[in-house]
Every structure is written in C-alpha cells, then in structure tokens.
Design a protein around this motif. Structure first.
Motif, PDB file in Angstrom:
ATOM      1  N   LEU A  74       0.823  -1.212   0.000  1.00 12.53           N
ATOM      2  CA  LEU A  74       0.000   0.000   0.000  1.00 12.53           C
ATOM      3  C   LEU A  74       0.854   1.257   0.000  1.00 12.53           C
ATOM      4  CD1 LEU A  74      -2.947  -0.759   2.438  1.00 12.53           C
ATOM      5  CD2 LEU A  74      -3.030  -0.504  -0.037  1.00 12.53           C
ATOM      6  N   MET A  75       1.900   1.269   0.807  1.00 12.63           N
ATOM      7  CA  MET A  75       2.748   2.461   0.856  1.00 12.63           C
ATOM      8  C   MET A  75       3.380   2.729  -0.512  1.00 12.63           C
ATOM      9  SD  MET A  75       2.503   3.981   3.810  1.00 12.63           S
ATOM     10  CE  MET A  75       0.760   3.598   3.646  1.00 12.63           C
ATOM     11  N   ALA A  76       3.827   1.688  -1.186  1.00 11.61           N
ATOM     12  CA  ALA A  76       4.400   1.868  -2.526  1.00 11.61           C
ATOM     13  C   ALA A  76       3.345   2.397  -3.492  1.00 11.61           C
ATOM     14  CB  ALA A  76       4.985   0.549  -3.030  1.00 11.61           C
ATOM     15  N   GLU A  77       2.146   1.816  -3.442  1.00  8.75           N
ATOM     16  CA  GLU A  77       1.073   2.265  -4.332  1.00  8.75           C
ATOM     17  C   GLU A  77       0.661   3.707  -4.054  1.00  8.75           C
ATOM     18  OE1 GLU A  77      -2.160  -0.519  -3.920  1.00  8.75           O
ATOM     19  OE2 GLU A  77      -1.038  -2.131  -4.912  1.00  8.75           O
ATOM     20  N   LEU A  78       0.794   4.143  -2.794  1.00 11.12           N
ATOM     21  CA  LEU A  78       0.394   5.497  -2.416  1.00 11.12           C
ATOM     22  C   LEU A  78       1.552   6.489  -2.490  1.00 11.12           C
ATOM     23  CD1 LEU A  78      -1.965   4.485   0.525  1.00 11.12           C
ATOM     24  CD2 LEU A  78      -2.648   5.373  -1.728  1.00 11.12           C
ATOM     25  N   GLY A  79       2.690   6.056  -3.034  1.00 16.01           N
ATOM     26  CA  GLY A  79       3.796   6.962  -3.312  1.00 16.01           C
ATOM     27  C   GLY A  79       4.757   7.197  -2.171  1.00 16.01           C
ATOM     28  N   VAL A  80       4.678   6.405  -1.119  1.00 18.15           N
ATOM     29  CA  VAL A  80       5.604   6.568   0.007  1.00 18.15           C
ATOM     30  C   VAL A  80       6.885   5.811  -0.323  1.00 18.15           C
ATOM     31  CG1 VAL A  80       5.991   6.088   2.454  1.00 18.15           C
ATOM     32  CG2 VAL A  80       3.743   6.866   1.661  1.00 18.15           C
ATOM     33  N   THR A  81       7.982   6.543  -0.407  1.00 17.01           N
ATOM     34  CA  THR A  81       9.248   5.928  -0.813  1.00 17.01           C
ATOM     35  C   THR A  81      10.350   6.058   0.228  1.00 17.01           C
ATOM     36  OG1 THR A  81       9.928   7.967  -1.906  1.00 17.01           O
ATOM     37  CG2 THR A  81       8.772   6.335  -3.264  1.00 17.01           C
ATOM     38  N   SER A  82      10.131   6.899   1.258  1.00 13.96           N
ATOM     39  CA  SER A  82      11.210   7.158   2.213  1.00 13.96           C
ATOM     40  C   SER A  82      10.978   6.509   3.574  1.00 13.96           C
ATOM     41  CB  SER A  82      11.376   8.668   2.390  1.00 13.96           C
ATOM     42  OG  SER A  82      10.178   9.230   2.892  1.00 13.96           O
ATOM     43  N   GLY A  83      10.055   5.568   3.644  1.00 10.53           N
ATOM     44  CA  GLY A  83       9.811   4.872   4.901  1.00 10.53           C
ATOM     45  C   GLY A  83       8.430   5.141   5.456  1.00 10.53           C
ATOM     46  N   TYR A  84       8.038   4.297   6.370  1.00 12.72           N
ATOM     47  CA  TYR A  84       6.712   4.396   6.983  1.00 12.72           C
ATOM     48  C   TYR A  84       6.750   3.712   8.345  1.00 12.72           C
ATOM     49  CZ  TYR A  84       6.580  -0.251   4.929  1.00 12.72           C
ATOM     50  OH  TYR A  84       6.888  -1.538   4.573  1.00 12.72           O
ATOM     51  N   ARG A  85       5.690   3.922   9.084  1.00 12.06           N
ATOM     52  CA  ARG A  85       5.590   3.368  10.434  1.00 12.06           C
ATOM     53  C   ARG A  85       4.328   2.526  10.522  1.00 12.06           C
ATOM     54  NH1 ARG A  85       5.150   6.921  16.002  1.00 12.06           N
ATOM     55  NH2 ARG A  85       5.709   5.232  17.399  1.00 12.06           N
ATOM     56  N   THR A  86       4.400   1.382  11.195  1.00  9.97           N
ATOM     57  CA  THR A  86       3.225   0.561  11.456  1.00  9.97           C
ATOM     58  C   THR A  86       3.004   0.521  12.964  1.00  9.97           C
ATOM     59  OG1 THR A  86       4.566  -1.457  11.502  1.00  9.97           O
ATOM     60  CG2 THR A  86       3.517  -0.903   9.413  1.00  9.97           C
ATOM     61  N   VAL A  87       1.734   0.670  13.374  1.00 11.15           N
ATOM     62  CA  VAL A  87       1.400   0.713  14.797  1.00 11.15           C
ATOM     63  C   VAL A  87       0.094  -0.029  15.020  1.00 11.15           C
ATOM     64  CG1 VAL A  87       0.798   2.211  16.748  1.00 11.15           C
ATOM     65  CG2 VAL A  87       2.505   2.974  15.094  1.00 11.15           C
ATOM     66  N   ILE A  88       0.075  -0.893  16.022  1.00 14.23           N
ATOM     67  CA  ILE A  88      -1.161  -1.510  16.491  1.00 14.23           C
ATOM     68  C   ILE A  88      -1.297  -1.157  17.964  1.00 14.23           C
ATOM     69  CG2 ILE A  88      -2.436  -3.639  16.913  1.00 14.23           C
ATOM     70  CD1 ILE A  88      -0.924  -4.901  14.563  1.00 14.23           C
ATOM     71  N   ASN A  89      -2.223  -0.267  18.281  1.00 14.36           N
ATOM     72  CA  ASN A  89      -2.503   0.093  19.671  1.00 14.36           C
ATOM     73  C   ASN A  89      -3.391  -0.996  20.258  1.00 14.36           C
ATOM     74  OD1 ASN A  89      -1.182   2.627  19.391  1.00 14.36           O
ATOM     75  ND2 ASN A  89      -2.997   3.447  18.410  1.00 14.36           N
ATOM     76  N   THR A  90      -3.075  -1.436  21.467  1.00 16.30           N
ATOM     77  CA  THR A  90      -3.808  -2.538  22.075  1.00 16.30           C
ATOM     78  C   THR A  90      -4.225  -2.190  23.494  1.00 16.30           C
ATOM     79  OG1 THR A  90      -2.534  -4.092  20.729  1.00 16.30           O
ATOM     80  CG2 THR A  90      -3.740  -5.012  22.588  1.00 16.30           C
ATOM     81  N   GLY A  91      -5.531  -2.156  23.726  1.00 17.83           N
ATOM     82  CA  GLY A  91      -6.078  -1.907  25.052  1.00 17.83           C
ATOM     83  C   GLY A  91      -5.972  -0.464  25.489  1.00 17.83           C
ATOM     84  N   PRO A  92      -6.557  -0.155  26.638  1.00 14.60           N
ATOM     85  CA  PRO A  92      -6.587   1.235  27.106  1.00 14.60           C
ATOM     86  C   PRO A  92      -5.202   1.823  27.365  1.00 14.60           C
ATOM     87  CG  PRO A  92      -7.516  -0.250  28.776  1.00 14.60           C
ATOM     88  CD  PRO A  92      -7.268  -1.057  27.534  1.00 14.60           C
ATOM     89  N   ASP A  93      -4.296   1.068  27.963  1.00 11.59           N
ATOM     90  CA  ASP A  93      -2.960   1.595  28.221  1.00 11.59           C
ATOM     91  C   ASP A  93      -2.119   1.664  26.956  1.00 11.59           C
ATOM     92  OD1 ASP A  93      -3.478   2.019  30.898  1.00 11.59           O
ATOM     93  OD2 ASP A  93      -2.593   0.122  31.547  1.00 11.59           O
ATOM     94  N   GLY A  94      -2.536   0.951  25.924  1.00  8.88           N
ATOM     95  CA  GLY A  94      -1.842   0.990  24.638  1.00  8.88           C
ATOM     96  C   GLY A  94      -2.386   2.061  23.709  1.00  8.88           C
ATOM     97  N   GLY A  95      -3.369   2.817  24.167  1.00  8.39           N
ATOM     98  CA  GLY A  95      -3.910   3.920  23.371  1.00  8.39           C
ATOM     99  C   GLY A  95      -4.971   3.512  22.357  1.00  8.39           C
ATOM    100  N   GLN A  96      -5.523   2.303  22.478  1.00 10.81           N
ATOM    101  CA  GLN A  96      -6.546   1.874  21.524  1.00 10.81           C
ATOM    102  C   GLN A  96      -7.833   2.642  21.772  1.00 10.81           C
ATOM    103  OE1 GLN A  96      -7.239  -2.365  21.432  1.00 10.81           O
ATOM    104  NE2 GLN A  96      -8.548  -2.208  19.618  1.00 10.81           N
ATOM    105  N   GLU A  97      -8.385   3.232  20.700  1.00  8.91           N
ATOM    106  CA  GLU A  97      -9.611   4.011  20.804  1.00  8.91           C
ATOM    107  C   GLU A  97     -10.805   3.275  20.211  1.00  8.91           C
ATOM    108  OE1 GLU A  97      -8.884   7.869  19.141  1.00  8.91           O
ATOM    109  OE2 GLU A  97      -7.310   8.319  20.600  1.00  8.91           O
ATOM    110  N   VAL A  98     -10.593   2.533  19.134  1.00  9.99           N
ATOM    111  CA  VAL A  98     -11.659   1.754  18.506  1.00  9.99           C
ATOM    112  C   VAL A  98     -11.355   0.283  18.762  1.00  9.99           C
ATOM    113  CG1 VAL A  98     -12.807   1.148  16.347  1.00  9.99           C
ATOM    114  CG2 VAL A  98     -12.060   3.508  16.728  1.00  9.99           C
ATOM    115  N   TYR A  99     -12.282  -0.410  19.389  1.00 15.97           N
ATOM    116  CA  TYR A  99     -12.052  -1.799  19.754  1.00 15.97           C
ATOM    117  C   TYR A  99     -12.459  -2.757  18.631  1.00 15.97           C
ATOM    118  CZ  TYR A  99     -10.043  -0.599  24.105  1.00 15.97           C
ATOM    119  OH  TYR A  99      -9.163  -0.112  25.044  1.00 15.97           O
TER     120      TYR A  99
END
Length: 115
Positions: A74-99
C-alpha cells in the motif's frame, strides 16, 4: 464472519459509514484515516470483528501476516518511498480508541512527530 453492530469499523465494512478505501479483499479492508497523523495514513483492518491484538491466537496468524504484508504494498502504491511506520494500539494503556483490531500505516516525513 463475526461483526459487532455497535462497532464503527464493522459499520464501515458493511458500507453503513463511508470510507476512502485503499484496498479491499474477502478478509481485509484498508482505508484512509479521517484524522491522519502523516501525509499518508491508512488503517488495515480484518473484516471479521476481533476487538484487540490480545484477542488473537494461532488461528489468526495468517490474517495477521496478510495485514503486515499489505503495508509495504500500500505504501508503494500510495507513493511513500522514504519509509513508513506501522502501529497496532492494544487496550486502554496501549492507546486503543476503537475496539476492532486495526493497524495504522503512516508514511511521509517523520509521521510520528505530530504536534
């Protein structure tokens, strides 16, 4: 496939709430975040309702692998060539807002430095 009638992401999957899709197949949906933290910010979600990463088990390994493998494509298709970050927030202390399990994929100049 399990769904939660009160889950905003399940409503997006069902087409009850519009989204700007970046990818869709029988198991996964990727769409642009409505409050992006980076020039390119997509969410990759399973179509089956799984509340958190902590709710996954060995039976979810293939789906989790597909989510992670989709990020560079997806990042390649959307033109991101200099790097990207992946994040999965888990639970309330992990910052998850949508369960509903979701992976943020953020690309562009230093996306984690939002002010």
């Amino acid at each position: 496939m399990t769904h939660d009638a009160n889950c905003i992401f399940c409503k997006i999957i069902a087409g009850q709430i519009p989204s700007r899709k970046a990818y869709e197949d029988e198991e996964l949906l990727a769409f642009h975040d409505i409050n992006p933290w980076a020039p390119v910010h997509v969410l990759i979600i399973p179509k089956a309702h799984v509340a958190t990463l902590s709710d996954t088990g060995p039976e979810h390994a293939a789906m989790l692998g597909r989510m992670l493998a989709l990020a560079p494509r997806l990042m390649a298709e959307l033109g991101v060539t200099s790097g990207y970050r992946t994040v999965i927030n888990t639970g309330p202390d992990g910052g998850q807002e949508v369960y509903h399990l979701h992976m943020h994929v953020m690309g562009g100049p230093r996306p984690w430095l939002k002010g």
